[in-house]
Design an enzyme around this catalytic site. Structure first.
Site, PDB file in Angstrom:
ATOM      1  N   GLU A 173       0.498  -0.548  -4.630  1.00 17.92           N
ATOM      2  CA  GLU A 173      -0.989   0.534  -5.242  1.00 17.92           C
ATOM      3  C   GLU A 173       0.159   1.899  -5.046  1.00 17.92           C
ATOM      4  OE1 GLU A 173      -4.123   2.883  -3.400  1.00 17.92           O
ATOM      5  OE2 GLU A 173      -1.937   2.449  -2.700  1.00 17.92           O
ATOM      6  N   HIS A 215      -1.090  11.633  -1.854  1.00 18.28           N
ATOM      7  CA  HIS A 215      -1.686  11.080  -1.947  1.00 18.28           C
ATOM      8  C   HIS A 215      -2.708  11.985  -1.318  1.00 18.28           C
ATOM      9  CE1 HIS A 215      -4.923   9.392   1.069  1.00 18.28           C
ATOM     10  NE2 HIS A 215      -5.127   8.972   0.933  1.00 18.28           N
ATOM     11  N   HIS A 269       0.697  -1.658   0.316  1.00 17.65           N
ATOM     12  CA  HIS A 269       0.238  -0.101   0.026  1.00 17.65           C
ATOM     13  C   HIS A 269       1.314   1.168   0.334  1.00 17.65           C
ATOM     14  CE1 HIS A 269      -2.818   2.660   2.206  1.00 17.65           C
ATOM     15  NE2 HIS A 269      -3.606   2.648   0.645  1.00 17.65           N
ATOM     16  N   GLU A 292      -3.987   4.499  -8.107  1.00 17.40           N
ATOM     17  CA  GLU A 292      -5.179   4.717  -7.908  1.00 17.40           C
ATOM     18  C   GLU A 292      -5.609   6.470  -7.284  1.00 17.40           C
ATOM     19  OE1 GLU A 292      -6.373   5.130  -3.838  1.00 17.40           O
ATOM     20  OE2 GLU A 292      -8.156   6.297  -3.940  1.00 17.40           O
TER      21      GLU A 292
HETATM   22  O1  G3P Z   1      -5.682   1.680  -2.454  1.00 15.73           O
HETATM   23  C1  G3P Z   1      -6.815   1.247  -1.705  1.00 15.73           C
HETATM   24  C2  G3P Z   1      -6.275   2.765  -1.180  1.00 15.73           C
HETATM   25  O2  G3P Z   1      -5.233   3.091  -1.358  1.00 15.73           O
HETATM   26  C3  G3P Z   1      -7.188   3.675  -0.690  1.00 15.73           C
HETATM   27  O3  G3P Z   1      -7.673   4.258  -0.005  1.00 15.73           O
HETATM   28  O4  G3P Z   1      -7.293   7.152   0.832  1.00 15.73           O
HETATM   29  O5  G3P Z   1      -5.238   5.186   1.397  1.00 15.73           O
HETATM   30  O6  G3P Z   1      -5.586   5.806  -0.882  1.00 15.73           O
HETATM   31  P1  G3P Z   1      -6.108   6.067   0.649  1.00 15.73           P
HETATM   32 MG    MG Z   2      -4.897   4.845  -2.179  1.00 15.23          MG
END
Ligand code: G3P
Ligand code: MG
Length: 246
Positions: free
Chosen positions: A39, A54, A12, A114
């Site tokens: 990700e 982010h 992540h 994402e």
């Molecule tokens: O893609 C999963 C996760 O990354 C979604 O939430 O806020 O960590 O981008 P966030």
């Molecule tokens: Mg994310």
């Protein structure tokens, strides 16, 4: 996307527990931990270049009071996105999506991009992402584009239908299934707390394998895999290696 092509573990934001999120150092760390997929979050710079970031505000990870859409890619690349995490990462830049994809290819990794939508430039993040992906990424290498923002995902469907799409949700609601159908999604990417054996089975059988975020506890990961979840996002992906292989 067929469930057996999906990764069991996705680092992540790279490997956010061990290295600054959404940086090249974080991706290299995930690789060293033995992880095949990461990700990362994608936002547009002022001059329309897709970058890894982010938050809309740069303060938390880059230490300046500005928003990402107020700086050009060149200015963003000069920021320090590492010191906030640990001084050992001082000077780690905010990477462009293009250099990120080149690194991932050189490390033989897959990726979930994402899209964090820009409300002032609807559809533009999807368009810029597709242009970069089509220029750099081999069509045979695994890649999934996800978003909480349905119009961005639908823009991907329109301009690059060959790129698999994942719908991000916090909960599974009445409209989730119809959105998955309308956007032609390959996966449902859902917060782990909203999942149970019944809804995971239902979605998987409908052709939407489920990916769960964000899971750092191996016991929880084991429960999710037992429900039928195809893969999980984790800040500490190495902790899940044993349970993912079981
Ligand atoms: O893609 C999963 C996760 O990354 C979604 O939430 O806020 O960590 O981008 P966030
Ligand atoms: Mg994310």
């Amino acid at each position: 996307m067929m469930p057996d092509l999906l990764p069991r573990i996705i680092g992540h934001r790279g490997a956010a527990h061990y290295a600054p999120e959404n940086t090249l150092a974080g991706i290299r760390k995930a690789k060293r931990l033995g992880i095949d997929w990461v990700e990362v979050d994608v936002r547009l710079s002022k001059d329309g270049v897709p970058m890894l970031m982010h938050d809309y505000e740069l303060n938390r990870t880059a230490g300046i009071n500005a928003t990402i859409d107020s700086l050009t890619a060149e200015e963003l690349e000069k920021l320090d996105a590492g010191t906030w995490f640990n001084s050992a990462y001082a000077g780690e830049p905010v990477p462009t999506l293009a250099e990120t994809l080149l690194l991932l290819i050189s490390l033989d990794m897959g990726v979930n991009l994402e899209i964090k939508a820009d409300p002032n430039r609807p559809g533009m993040t999807a368009r810029a992402l597709v242009e970069t992906v089509n220029t750099i990424w081999p069509v045979t290498r695994p890649l999934l584009v996800s978003s909480f923002d349905v119009p961005e995902l639908d823009k991907i469907r329109q301009v690059a239908p060959h790129i698999p799409r994942g719908l991000l949700v916090e909960k599974i609601g009445y409209s989730t299934r119809s959105v998955l159908d309308a956007v032609g999604c390959a996966t449902l990417n859902c917060h782990h707390s909203a999942l149970n054996a019944e809804n995971v089975t239902k979605m998987t059988e409908a052709g939407y394998p489920v990916l769960a975020y964000t899971v750092n506890d191996p016991l929880l990961a084991g429960e999710l895999y037992a429900m039928g979840v195809a893969g999980v996002f984790s800040d500490a992906p190495d902790r899940l290696s044993d349970v993912a292989a079981a």
